[in-house]
Write a protein that holds these residues in place. Structure first.
Motif, short mmCIF file in Angstrom:
data_model
loop_
_atom_site.label_atom_id
_atom_site.label_comp_id
_atom_site.label_asym_id
_atom_site.label_seq_id
_atom_site.Cartn_x
_atom_site.Cartn_y
_atom_site.Cartn_z
N MET A 75 1.06 -1.26 -0.07
CA MET A 75 -0.22 -0.10 -0.22
C MET A 75 1.05 1.43 -0.31
SD MET A 75 -2.88 0.69 2.59
CE MET A 75 -2.61 1.22 4.06
N GLU A 76 0.31 2.23 -0.77
CA GLU A 76 1.36 3.68 -0.91
C GLU A 76 0.49 3.77 -0.71
OE1 GLU A 76 2.84 5.14 -4.26
OE2 GLU A 76 2.62 7.23 -3.84
N ALA A 77 0.81 4.92 0.96
CA ALA A 77 0.43 6.35 1.75
C ALA A 77 0.23 7.14 1.16
CB ALA A 77 0.63 5.85 3.17
N GLY A 78 -0.48 7.90 0.96
CA GLY A 78 -0.54 9.09 0.31
C GLY A 78 0.01 8.86 -1.45
N VAL A 79 -1.31 8.80 -1.98
CA VAL A 79 -0.51 7.53 -2.90
C VAL A 79 -0.56 9.15 -3.79
CG1 VAL A 79 -3.72 6.78 -3.59
CG2 VAL A 79 -1.61 5.69 -4.73
N THR A 83 1.09 8.02 -10.06
CA THR A 83 1.88 7.23 -10.37
C THR A 83 3.05 7.20 -10.43
OG1 THR A 83 2.45 9.57 -9.58
CG2 THR A 83 1.13 9.86 -11.65
N THR A 84 3.34 7.02 -8.75
CA THR A 84 4.89 5.92 -8.05
C THR A 84 4.00 4.87 -8.16
OG1 THR A 84 5.47 7.80 -6.89
CG2 THR A 84 6.10 5.63 -6.76
N LEU A 85 2.65 4.32 -7.49
CA LEU A 85 2.09 2.97 -7.35
C LEU A 85 2.22 2.11 -8.35
CD1 LEU A 85 0.80 1.06 -5.34
CD2 LEU A 85 -1.38 1.84 -5.74
N PHE A 101 -4.72 5.17 -0.87
CA PHE A 101 -4.60 6.15 0.01
C PHE A 101 -4.62 7.19 -0.43
CE2 PHE A 101 -3.39 4.90 3.58
CZ PHE A 101 -3.07 6.16 4.27
N ASP A 102 -5.48 8.45 -0.80
CA ASP A 102 -4.49 9.74 -0.46
C ASP A 102 -6.53 10.77 0.16
OD1 ASP A 102 -2.05 11.39 -1.94
OD2 ASP A 102 -4.23 12.67 -2.03
N ILE A 103 -5.82 11.78 0.56
CA ILE A 103 -7.14 12.70 1.30
C ILE A 103 -7.51 12.93 -0.24
CG2 ILE A 103 -4.82 14.47 1.29
CD1 ILE A 103 -6.93 14.28 4.52
N SER A 106 -10.36 13.82 -5.68
CA SER A 106 -10.00 14.71 -7.74
C SER A 106 -8.30 13.35 -7.26
CB SER A 106 -9.65 15.80 -7.04
OG SER A 106 -10.79 16.25 -7.43
N ARG A 107 -7.95 13.59 -7.02
CA ARG A 107 -6.34 12.92 -7.17
C ARG A 107 -6.25 11.18 -7.32
NH1 ARG A 107 -0.89 15.33 -5.22
NH2 ARG A 107 -0.20 14.88 -7.20
N ALA A 108 -7.75 10.85 -5.87
CA ALA A 108 -7.67 9.49 -5.91
C ALA A 108 -7.69 9.37 -7.80
CB ALA A 108 -7.89 9.03 -4.76
N GLY A 128 -8.54 8.66 2.10
CA GLY A 128 -8.01 8.51 3.83
C GLY A 128 -7.21 9.49 4.33
N ASP A 129 -6.70 9.13 5.50
CA ASP A 129 -5.96 10.81 6.20
C ASP A 129 -5.17 9.56 6.54
OD1 ASP A 129 -4.89 12.37 7.46
OD2 ASP A 129 -6.63 12.97 8.37
N MET A 130 -4.11 9.92 6.36
CA MET A 130 -2.98 9.47 7.19
C MET A 130 -2.87 8.63 8.52
SD MET A 130 0.94 11.06 6.40
CE MET A 130 1.08 11.18 5.08
N PHE A 131 -3.95 9.61 9.01
CA PHE A 131 -3.47 10.11 10.78
C PHE A 131 -4.77 9.08 11.73
CE2 PHE A 131 -1.36 14.22 8.36
CZ PHE A 131 -0.39 13.48 10.01
N THR A 145 5.44 4.89 1.60
CA THR A 145 5.47 6.73 1.59
C THR A 145 6.75 7.13 0.51
OG1 THR A 145 6.35 7.77 2.70
CG2 THR A 145 4.61 6.98 3.86
N SER A 146 5.97 8.15 -0.93
CA SER A 146 6.95 8.89 -1.49
C SER A 146 6.51 10.22 -1.39
CB SER A 146 6.46 8.16 -2.86
OG SER A 146 6.81 8.71 -3.58
N HIS A 147 6.88 11.09 -0.50
CA HIS A 147 6.88 12.39 -0.37
C HIS A 147 5.78 12.66 0.33
CE1 HIS A 147 10.90 13.85 -1.71
NE2 HIS A 147 10.60 12.41 -2.04
C1 LIG Z 1 4.21 15.85 -3.05
S1 LIG Z 1 2.86 14.39 -3.08
C2 LIG Z 1 2.91 12.76 -3.60
C3 LIG Z 1 2.36 11.81 -4.15
C4 LIG Z 1 3.05 10.40 -4.40
N1 LIG Z 1 3.13 9.94 -2.92
C5 LIG Z 1 3.85 10.15 -5.38
O1 LIG Z 1 5.08 10.05 -5.35
O2 LIG Z 1 3.65 10.68 -6.48
C6 LIG Z 1 2.35 14.73 -1.40
C7 LIG Z 1 0.96 13.79 -1.55
O3 LIG Z 1 -0.23 13.45 0.40
C8 LIG Z 1 -1.12 13.72 0.03
N2 LIG Z 1 -0.74 13.86 1.37
C9 LIG Z 1 -0.43 15.09 2.74
N3 LIG Z 1 -0.88 14.56 4.11
C10 LIG Z 1 -1.90 13.19 3.82
C11 LIG Z 1 -2.86 12.50 4.77
N4 LIG Z 1 -2.78 13.45 5.40
N5 LIG Z 1 -3.36 11.91 3.78
C12 LIG Z 1 -3.29 10.78 3.14
N6 LIG Z 1 -2.64 11.96 1.66
C13 LIG Z 1 -2.18 13.01 2.67
C14 LIG Z 1 -1.00 14.63 -0.53
O4 LIG Z 1 -2.84 14.78 -0.88
C15 LIG Z 1 -0.67 14.71 -2.19
O5 LIG Z 1 -1.73 13.49 -2.34
#
Ligand SMILES: C[S@@+](CC[C@H](N)C(=O)[O-])C[C@H]1O[C@@H](n2cnc3c(N)ncnc32)[C@H](O)[C@@H]1O
Length: 293
Positions: A75-79, A83-85, A101-103, A106-108, A128-131, A145-147
């Motif tokens: 699973m990639e958190a904040g996906v 594009t990475t997954l 999952f992502d917050i 639109s991005r999902a 979803g929220d990573m918290f 995770t990736s950034h």
């Molecule tokens: C710089 S982008 C990286 C996206 C992806 N991981 C990638 O490698 O392309 C940061 C992502 O983290 C998500 N993000 C930030 N805080 C978050 C949270 N609390 N819960 C879920 N997603 C979160 C943002 O919505 C955004 O899509």
């Protein structure tokens, strides 16, 4: 909040997180809105820079391939837009179930489309929220995770604890390294409110950090990526049976008439164009729902 007006402000080049935080919006909401406004830009960029994306994700895929024996779910958190997954998944030498999952919805949505075009197998994306991740403890074999922890400066301990909770075997963070950045890079990260000290936070939380190093591929020298490998229970047997949980009370969610229903928290979580919305705030109060199904 007038989102149409915000969209115009975003298009004029203003930093939306700064703009909203200065007007009293909480940082998590500001991050969610800012990233939602950016939706579509990552998939466009990935299509324009496929060589870079291939190189960046091959490094992540190689790490997963090395750890992969017996891995049945990733699973990639904040996906983001997947594009990475999608590109990691394409380069794996094993066939795990893939979650992200992502917050931002639109991005999902962009992510779902991109994964179908570029990934391999299928993916389950959700909001979803990573918290407060809507999964049980020890759910997914490898969480990475990736950034995405990146913009959540000040909440490092909460983020690592929650990601570690749902990981079964490994938690792998590809996040900016404040410590290994130049002075100019650190100033930029301070200004943007980026995370720092992730290895120290992991140590403080008693996690087993087995590797920490800069990645070979980096798109911005002011924001160097480091890989932090945390081992949890590498000998655990793999898990394909990942179930959604209520983000408000942790109860297993039931699929009911196209939505997710939590019998004990008396809330319904909608599904939009195939994407379940599973943050605590998405729960619709429905104290009498059971009488109608
Ligand atoms: C710089 S982008 C990286 C996206 C992806 N991981 C990638 O490698 O392309 C940061 C992502 O983290 C998500 N993000 C930030 N805080 C978050 C949270 N609390 N819960 C879920 N997603 C979160 C943002 O919505 C955004 O899509």
């Amino acid at each position: 909040m007038d989102l149409l007006e915000l969209k115009a402000i975003y298009k004029s080049g203003v930093n939306i997180i700064d703009y909203l935080v200065c007007r009293g919006v909480g940082r998590t909401d500001a991050i969610a809105i800012s990233y939602d406004l950016q939706a579509g830009t990552y998939t466009a960029l990935a299509d324009e820079n496929s060589t870079y994306i291939d190189e960046y994700t091959s490094e992540i895929a190689e790490t997963l391939n090395t750890l992969g024996a017996g891995t049945e779910s990733i699973m990639e958190a904040g996906v983001g837009e997947a594009t990475t997954l999608a590109n990691v998944r394409r380069q794996l030498r094993f066939e795990p179930d893939s979650f992200g999952f992502d917050i931002s919805l639109s991005r999902a949505l962009f992510g779902q489309k991109y994964f179908n075009r570029k990934g391999r197998g299928s993916s389950s994306l959700f909001v979803g929220d990573m918290f407060s991740i809507p999964l049980a403890d020890d759910s997914v074999d490898i969480v990475y995770t990736s950034h995405s922890i990146e913009p959540n400066g000040g909440r490092e301990e909460d983020a690592l604890s929650e990601l570690y909770r749902v990981a079964r075997k490994y938690l792998i963070l590809y996040e900016p390294s404040y410590e290994m950045a130049t002075n100019e890079g650190r100033q930029r990260m301070d200004h943007l409110g980026y995370v720092r000290g992730l290895p120290q936070v992991a140590d403080k939380l008693g996690m087993n950090v087995s590797d920490y190093r800069l990645t070979k591929v980096c798109s911005n020298s002011l924001n160097p990526t480091a890989m932090l490998l945390i081992e949890k229970n590498k000998r655990a047997s793999g898990n394909r049976n990942v179930e959604y949980r209520c983000p408000n009370n942790g109860e297993r969610l039931q699929l009911s008439h196209g939505c997710y229903w939590s019998e004990s928290s008396l809330r319904i979580y909608p599904v939009v164009l195939g994407i379940p919305l599973l943050t605590p705030q998405h729960g619709i109060i429905a104290t009498h729902y059971a009488e109608f199904i």
